[in-house]
Motif scaffolding. Structure first.
Motif, PDB file in Angstrom:
ATOM      1  N   ALA A 144       0.702  -0.832  -0.011  1.00 43.42           N
ATOM      2  CA  ALA A 144      -0.347   0.096   0.182  1.00 43.42           C
ATOM      3  C   ALA A 144       0.724   1.442   0.347  1.00 43.42           C
ATOM      4  O   ALA A 144       0.664   2.200  -0.668  1.00 43.42           O
ATOM      5  N   GLU A 145       2.151   1.379   0.822  1.00 39.02           N
ATOM      6  CA  GLU A 145       3.043   2.426   0.763  1.00 39.02           C
ATOM      7  C   GLU A 145       3.286   2.383  -0.933  1.00 39.02           C
ATOM      8  O   GLU A 145       3.378   4.038  -0.930  1.00 39.02           O
ATOM      9  N   LEU A 146       3.303   1.768  -1.098  1.00 34.99           N
ATOM     10  CA  LEU A 146       4.458   1.111  -3.204  1.00 34.99           C
ATOM     11  C   LEU A 146       3.765   2.468  -3.121  1.00 34.99           C
ATOM     12  O   LEU A 146       3.188   3.725  -4.112  1.00 34.99           O
ATOM     13  N   LYS A 147       2.389   1.849  -3.633  1.00 32.80           N
ATOM     14  CA  LYS A 147       1.128   2.743  -4.301  1.00 32.80           C
ATOM     15  C   LYS A 147       1.172   4.027  -4.193  1.00 32.80           C
ATOM     16  O   LYS A 147       1.116   4.641  -5.175  1.00 32.80           O
ATOM     17  N   SER A 148       1.229   4.461  -3.112  1.00 31.61           N
ATOM     18  CA  SER A 148       0.969   5.547  -2.259  1.00 31.61           C
ATOM     19  C   SER A 148       1.510   6.603  -2.928  1.00 31.61           C
ATOM     20  O   SER A 148       1.502   7.429  -3.358  1.00 31.61           O
ATOM     21  N   MET A 177       1.336   7.438  -6.660  1.00 34.77           N
ATOM     22  CA  MET A 177       0.563   8.338  -7.102  1.00 34.77           C
ATOM     23  C   MET A 177       1.576   9.796  -7.137  1.00 34.77           C
ATOM     24  O   MET A 177       0.390  10.188  -8.342  1.00 34.77           O
ATOM     25  N   THR A 178       2.305   9.831  -6.762  1.00 31.84           N
ATOM     26  CA  THR A 178       3.369  11.129  -6.726  1.00 31.84           C
ATOM     27  C   THR A 178       3.631  10.946  -8.304  1.00 31.84           C
ATOM     28  O   THR A 178       3.648  12.553  -9.481  1.00 31.84           O
ATOM     29  N   LEU A 179       4.035   9.819  -8.825  1.00 30.62           N
ATOM     30  CA  LEU A 179       4.432   9.490 -10.504  1.00 30.62           C
ATOM     31  C   LEU A 179       3.554   9.932 -11.018  1.00 30.62           C
ATOM     32  O   LEU A 179       3.491  10.564 -12.111  1.00 30.62           O
ATOM     33  N   PHE A 180       2.122   9.171 -11.295  1.00 35.50           N
ATOM     34  CA  PHE A 180       1.258   9.154 -11.821  1.00 35.50           C
ATOM     35  C   PHE A 180       0.844  10.897 -12.200  1.00 35.50           C
ATOM     36  O   PHE A 180       0.586  10.746 -13.199  1.00 35.50           O
ATOM     37  N   SER A 181       1.121  11.762 -11.118  1.00 34.23           N
ATOM     38  CA  SER A 181      -0.003  12.886 -11.232  1.00 34.23           C
ATOM     39  C   SER A 181       0.924  13.744 -12.259  1.00 34.23           C
ATOM     40  O   SER A 181       0.829  14.610 -12.862  1.00 34.23           O
ATOM     41  N   SER A 182       2.275  14.195 -12.270  1.00 29.72           N
ATOM     42  CA  SER A 182       3.211  14.123 -13.109  1.00 29.72           C
ATOM     43  C   SER A 182       3.237  13.340 -14.495  1.00 29.72           C
ATOM     44  O   SER A 182       2.950  14.278 -15.741  1.00 29.72           O
ATOM     45  N   SER A 183       2.515  12.637 -14.317  1.00 31.61           N
ATOM     46  CA  SER A 183       2.142  12.037 -16.258  1.00 31.61           C
ATOM     47  C   SER A 183       0.479  12.204 -16.612  1.00 31.61           C
ATOM     48  O   SER A 183       0.716  11.795 -17.339  1.00 31.61           O
ATOM     49  N   LEU A 207      -5.208   1.110  -7.419  1.00 32.77           N
ATOM     50  CA  LEU A 207      -4.089   0.421  -8.722  1.00 32.77           C
ATOM     51  C   LEU A 207      -3.697  -0.910  -8.039  1.00 32.77           C
ATOM     52  O   LEU A 207      -3.644  -1.038  -6.679  1.00 32.77           O
ATOM     53  N   ARG A 208      -3.487  -1.979  -9.429  1.00 37.32           N
ATOM     54  CA  ARG A 208      -2.850  -3.139  -8.892  1.00 37.32           C
ATOM     55  C   ARG A 208      -0.848  -3.237  -9.278  1.00 37.32           C
ATOM     56  O   ARG A 208      -1.019  -2.092 -10.049  1.00 37.32           O
ATOM     57  N   ILE A 243       8.219  -2.326 -11.721  1.00 39.57           N
ATOM     58  CA  ILE A 243       6.998  -2.724 -11.420  1.00 39.57           C
ATOM     59  C   ILE A 243       6.246  -1.962 -12.120  1.00 39.57           C
ATOM     60  O   ILE A 243       6.655  -0.964 -12.017  1.00 39.57           O
ATOM     61  N   CYS A 244       5.114  -3.110 -12.172  1.00 39.34           N
ATOM     62  CA  CYS A 244       3.940  -1.929 -13.421  1.00 39.34           C
ATOM     63  C   CYS A 244       2.563  -2.110 -12.493  1.00 39.34           C
ATOM     64  O   CYS A 244       2.364  -2.645 -11.916  1.00 39.34           O
ATOM     65  N   LEU A 245       2.811  -0.787 -12.802  1.00 43.41           N
ATOM     66  CA  LEU A 245       0.992  -0.035 -11.094  1.00 43.41           C
ATOM     67  C   LEU A 245       0.201  -0.347 -12.583  1.00 43.41           C
ATOM     68  O   LEU A 245      -0.118   0.700 -13.916  1.00 43.41           O
TER      69      LEU A 245
END
Length: 265
Positions: A33-37, A40-46, A56-57, A88-90
């Motif tokens: 869960a902490e990895l996914k959290s 999320m910062t990487l997703f926001s920039s993309s 997320l999986r 890792i694939c999210l």
């Protein structure tokens, strides 16, 4: 621990189209869960919008294919023995997901009758609490498709071989209790079923032949497609509908045969 994060689900033939998001430095003591959290910062920039980590999986990536599913959000990363530079694939989801330890994620694809093709994949979560049996999976798939269990056929796809292996009910094949208990487990040979596998589904009310392959599979195997009985029937119907007839081969004129017999007396 350094993580390279990417995002994309797998396609029919096993390889994934990955989009690089960036690197993460995270402790092995951290949870999934902490990895996914943090990801999320990487997703926001993309340009992606992820409402929460539950959308997320997380998968490992092995040779450009989805590997293990990091299913338990509260489990520590060290329990997965990932290594220092694991990719890792999210995978973004349409709704929240909280998988249990016995849930298996499968990619299901419905066969399009008469087209040797499949509809886009739809994820199915299968609870294996009652066992990894063919009968249990068929029941789950039938319920998922709103079809009677006796009106479907299912097969697992092996992308590296471009082959489909039908999944039958072993309960009808093995009568001895010991042997059935040993064999009726889809985790073992010949299926080796796991998270992320593709399951083809055929509605036998619409198509009842045993062909699960596509034209792309034929090309991948390097083998010509074998015409099915339905193909022959369609071809025959087309010929009859057009009034086409096959001209008979002209008969050669009869020739006389002369045999000369010698006397050896």
């Amino acid at each position: 621990m350094s993580k390279k994060s990417s995002s994309a689900p797998g396609d029919l033939h096993g390889e994934v189209s990955l989009r690089y998001l960036g690197d993460l430095e995270i402790s092995e003591e951290a949870t999934v869960a902490e990895l996914k959290s943090q990801a999320m910062t990487l997703f926001s920039s993309s340009g992606f919008v992820i409402p929460s980590p539950a959308f997320l999986r997380a998968w490992t990536v092995e040779r450009k294919r989805l590997g293990r599913l990091l299913r338990i959000n509260r489990q520590q990363l060290r329990d997965y023995k990932l290594g220092r530079k694991t990719e890792i694939c999210l995978e973004p989801l349409q709704e929240e997901e909280n998988l249990g330890p016995q849930d298996v994620v499968l990619r299901t694809r419905m066969r399009l009758p008469g087209e040797r093709a499949y509809a886009p994949c739809v994820d199915l979560v299968w609870d294996t609490a009652r066992g990894w049996t063919a009968g249990s999976l068929r029941q789950r798939v039938a319920h998922f498709c709103s079809l009677p269990v006796e009106k479907i056929e299912i097969a697992k796809y092996f992308p590296e071989k471009f082959e489909w292996l039908p999944i039958s009910s072993w309960n009808q094949q093995f009568t001895k209790r010991k042997k059935k208990k040993k064999q009726d487990n889809l985790q073992g040979a010949p299926y080796y079923l796991k998270d992320g596998d593709t399951i083809g589904i055929k509605n036998v009310l619409l198509e009842d032949d045993g062909d699960f392959s596509t034209d792309a599979d034929d090309l991948g195997r390097g083998t010509p497609r074998r015409p099915s009985s339905q193909d022959a029937l369609r071809e025959r119907s087309r010929d009859l509908g057009c009034g086409a007839t096959t001209p008979g081969r002209p008969r050669a004129p009869e020739a006389s045969l002369s045999i000369h017999v010698r006397s050896f007396r």
